[in-house]
Design a protein around this motif. Structure first.
Motif, PDB file in Angstrom:
ATOM      1  N   CYS A   1      -4.597  -8.208   5.010  1.00 58.41           N
ATOM      2  CA  CYS A   1      -3.745  -7.418   5.488  1.00 58.41           C
ATOM      3  C   CYS A   1      -3.042  -7.875   6.516  1.00 58.41           C
ATOM      4  CB  CYS A   1      -4.419  -5.753   5.910  1.00 58.41           C
ATOM      5  SG  CYS A   1      -5.492  -5.186   4.421  1.00 58.41           S
ATOM      6  N   HIS A   2      -3.868  -8.851   7.344  1.00 60.05           N
ATOM      7  CA  HIS A   2      -3.394  -8.966   8.783  1.00 60.05           C
ATOM      8  C   HIS A   2      -3.107 -10.513   8.922  1.00 60.05           C
ATOM      9  CE1 HIS A   2      -6.043  -5.306   9.484  1.00 60.05           C
ATOM     10  NE2 HIS A   2      -4.627  -4.765   9.567  1.00 60.05           N
TER      11      HIS A   2
ATOM     12  N   CYS B   1      -0.765  -1.421   7.383  1.00 59.59           N
ATOM     13  CA  CYS B   1      -0.412   0.150   7.279  1.00 59.59           C
ATOM     14  C   CYS B   1      -0.219   0.834   8.490  1.00 59.59           C
ATOM     15  CB  CYS B   1      -1.555   0.759   6.471  1.00 59.59           C
ATOM     16  SG  CYS B   1      -2.086   0.332   4.879  1.00 59.59           S
TER      17      CYS B   1
ATOM     18  N   CYS C   1      -8.674  -7.512   8.596  1.00 60.38           N
ATOM     19  CA  CYS C   1      -8.892  -7.970   7.221  1.00 60.38           C
ATOM     20  C   CYS C   1      -7.909  -9.229   7.100  1.00 60.38           C
ATOM     21  CB  CYS C   1      -8.593  -6.836   6.103  1.00 60.38           C
ATOM     22  SG  CYS C   1      -9.654  -5.576   6.435  1.00 60.38           S
TER      23      CYS C   1
ATOM     24  N   PHE D   1      -1.145   3.575   9.763  1.00 60.69           N
ATOM     25  CA  PHE D   1      -2.163   4.160  10.338  1.00 60.69           C
ATOM     26  C   PHE D   1      -3.747   3.418  10.497  1.00 60.69           C
ATOM     27  CE2 PHE D   1      -2.079   5.936   5.771  1.00 60.69           C
ATOM     28  CZ  PHE D   1      -3.003   4.950   5.072  1.00 60.69           C
ATOM     29  N   CYS D   2      -3.238   1.928  10.296  1.00 64.68           N
ATOM     30  CA  CYS D   2      -4.447   1.137  10.549  1.00 64.68           C
ATOM     31  C   CYS D   2      -5.472   1.333  11.554  1.00 64.68           C
ATOM     32  CB  CYS D   2      -4.007  -0.388  10.200  1.00 64.68           C
ATOM     33  SG  CYS D   2      -5.530  -1.116  10.237  1.00 64.68           S
ATOM     34  N   PHE D   3      -6.483   1.603  11.142  1.00 66.45           N
ATOM     35  CA  PHE D   3      -7.685   1.629  12.347  1.00 66.45           C
ATOM     36  C   PHE D   3      -7.919   0.701  12.995  1.00 66.45           C
ATOM     37  CE2 PHE D   3      -8.951   1.039   7.861  1.00 66.45           C
ATOM     38  CZ  PHE D   3      -9.550   0.091   7.984  1.00 66.45           C
ATOM     39  N   PHE D   4      -7.338  -0.456  12.616  1.00 67.63           N
ATOM     40  CA  PHE D   4      -7.753  -1.473  13.681  1.00 67.63           C
ATOM     41  C   PHE D   4      -6.712  -1.696  14.927  1.00 67.63           C
ATOM     42  CE2 PHE D   4      -9.747  -3.542   9.737  1.00 67.63           C
ATOM     43  CZ  PHE D   4     -10.837  -3.947  10.311  1.00 67.63           C
TER      44      PHE D   4
ATOM     45  N   THR E   1       0.665  -1.179  -0.061  1.00 70.66           N
ATOM     46  CA  THR E   1       0.123   0.180  -0.062  1.00 70.66           C
ATOM     47  C   THR E   1       0.798   1.210  -0.120  1.00 70.66           C
ATOM     48  OG1 THR E   1      -0.152   0.304   2.511  1.00 70.66           O
ATOM     49  CG2 THR E   1      -1.718  -1.142   1.441  1.00 70.66           C
TER      50      THR E   1
ATOM     51  N   LYS F   1      -5.571  -3.418  -1.988  1.00 71.46           N
ATOM     52  CA  LYS F   1      -5.181  -4.942  -1.639  1.00 71.46           C
ATOM     53  C   LYS F   1      -5.823  -5.812  -2.465  1.00 71.46           C
ATOM     54  CE  LYS F   1      -2.262  -4.527   2.251  1.00 71.46           C
ATOM     55  NZ  LYS F   1      -0.940  -5.035   2.576  1.00 71.46           N
TER      56      LYS F   1
ATOM     57  N   CYS G   1     -10.072   0.781   2.008  1.00 66.90           N
ATOM     58  CA  CYS G   1      -8.747   0.937   1.620  1.00 66.90           C
ATOM     59  C   CYS G   1      -8.254  -0.589   1.227  1.00 66.90           C
ATOM     60  CB  CYS G   1      -7.798   1.021   2.744  1.00 66.90           C
ATOM     61  SG  CYS G   1      -8.711   0.416   4.344  1.00 66.90           S
ATOM     62  N   THR G   2      -9.005  -1.770   1.922  1.00 63.66           N
ATOM     63  CA  THR G   2      -8.576  -3.022   1.801  1.00 63.66           C
ATOM     64  C   THR G   2      -9.057  -3.459   0.265  1.00 63.66           C
ATOM     65  OG1 THR G   2      -9.446  -3.404   3.995  1.00 63.66           O
ATOM     66  CG2 THR G   2      -8.950  -5.477   2.523  1.00 63.66           C
TER      67      THR G   2
HETATM   68  S1  SF4 Z   1      -3.946  -2.784   6.870  1.00 70.61           S
HETATM   69 FE1  SF4 Z   1      -5.688  -1.465   7.614  1.00 70.61          FE
HETATM   70  S2  SF4 Z   1      -5.543   0.682   6.790  1.00 70.61           S
HETATM   71 FE2  SF4 Z   1      -4.205  -0.629   5.527  1.00 70.61          FE
HETATM   72  S3  SF4 Z   1      -5.484  -1.436   3.959  1.00 70.61           S
HETATM   73 FE3  SF4 Z   1      -5.603  -2.959   5.493  1.00 70.61          FE
HETATM   74  S4  SF4 Z   1      -7.455  -2.545   6.709  1.00 70.61           S
HETATM   75 FE4  SF4 Z   1      -6.809  -0.578   5.371  1.00 70.61          FE
END
Ligand code: SF4
Length: 270
Positions: A268-269, A173, A265, A175-178, A41, A99, A94-95
């Motif tokens: 992402c995770h 990311c 997600c 700044f991920c809001f999670f 990203t 991604k 964003c996902t």
């Molecule tokens: S890591 Fe978080 S901010 Fe980045 S794309 Fe995935 S959900 Fe969005």
């Protein structure tokens, strides 16, 4: 579609489970010609790139990095399309944009076996893409691989955990809001420059903040930082009192991965 050869793809997120799966597949199924892919990203932590280099060196293979910024269509581009509306757990644009779409574009209509690192001790099902040519496979679920096994795989291989695990539980990311408030505090301390960039995206007067109801400006006040740290320390003590004996996962992962909560997600995770 049926005449095409199936591609075998493993999506790396920079997290522990997808990394352990890459190691596991290489060591247990060397006959599979695996493609390793990472969707970049360009808002990732520097520790992620360092970890990917370590993984590449163990696998002896290059990880294909799909850039969301191809043709200038990165986060900032989409943020302007969404009129400054920051992504959130309810609205994860964003996902999809950064991604999933680059990945779907990469595989096009080829038949794909997609290897997903959901473990046997997790209660979640997961699809990264619902395209009919992409078939998800769950080798860890099938082999009964649990979180402890994942730590063992990472340790035995020498790849180990990514460095950000010292202060944060998830890949993704900066700044991920999670991320939790204590992890935002970690960002202030480990990467103050990235914290400042994250802050610059907020417009608190319009209600656009990464954390619901609190701006990064607020969270970075010294008294607030101390409060978050002390709440976290209390919570850690409560958890420690409840947990005996410690599992291998807890021993090797440090404090942060103890609190995985199954949100986030998959792409992402993992
Ligand atoms: S890591 Fe978080 S901010 Fe980045 S794309 Fe995935 S959900 Fe969005």
């Amino acid at each position: 579609m049926s005449d095409k050869i199936t591609r075998h793809i493993l999506l790396l997120s920079g997290g522990k489970d997808s990394t352990a799966l890459a190691i596991y597949m290489r060591d247990n199924h060397p006959e599979i010609e695996m493609e390793y892919v990472f969707c970049d990203t360009h808002k990732e932590l520097p520790e992620i790139y360092e970890y990917l280099a370590r993984i590449e060196s163990y696998l002896g293979k290059r990880i294909t990095k799909l850039s969301s910024e191809e043709g200038d269509r990165g986060f900032d581009h989409f943020l302007s399309i969404y009129r400054g509306y920051l992504p959130s757990p309810q609205m994860r644009w964003c996902t999809r944009q950064l991604k999933i779409e680059p990945f779907e574009k990469h595989v096009a209509n080829d038949p794909v076996s997609l290897y997903v690192g959901i473990r046997a001790d997790e209660n979640r099902e997961g699809f990264i893409s619902t395209k009919p040519n992409i078939t998800p496979l769950y080798p860890f679920k099938e082999a009964g691989i649990t979180k402890d096994d994942v730590f063992r795989i990472l340790q035995d291989s020498g790849v180990d955990l990514p460095k950000y695990y010292e202060w944060r539980s998830r890949s993704g990311c900066y700044f991920c809001f999670f991320q939790r408030k204590i992890e935002w505090v970690g960002l202030i301390e480990k990467h103050p420059d990235l914290f400042e960039i994250a802050k610059s995206y907020e417009k608190p007067e319009e209600g656009y903040t990464w954390i619901q109801g609190e701006s990064l400006d607020d969270i970075s006040r010294p008294d607030r930082v101390e409060e978050i740290k002390s709440q976290y320390a209390k919570r850690k003590l409560q958890l420690a009192a409840k947990r005996k004996p410690r599992t291998l996962a807890e021993i090797f992962s440090g404090e942060f991965s103890e609190e995985e909560d199954g949100t986030g997600c998959l792409i992402c995770h993992l």
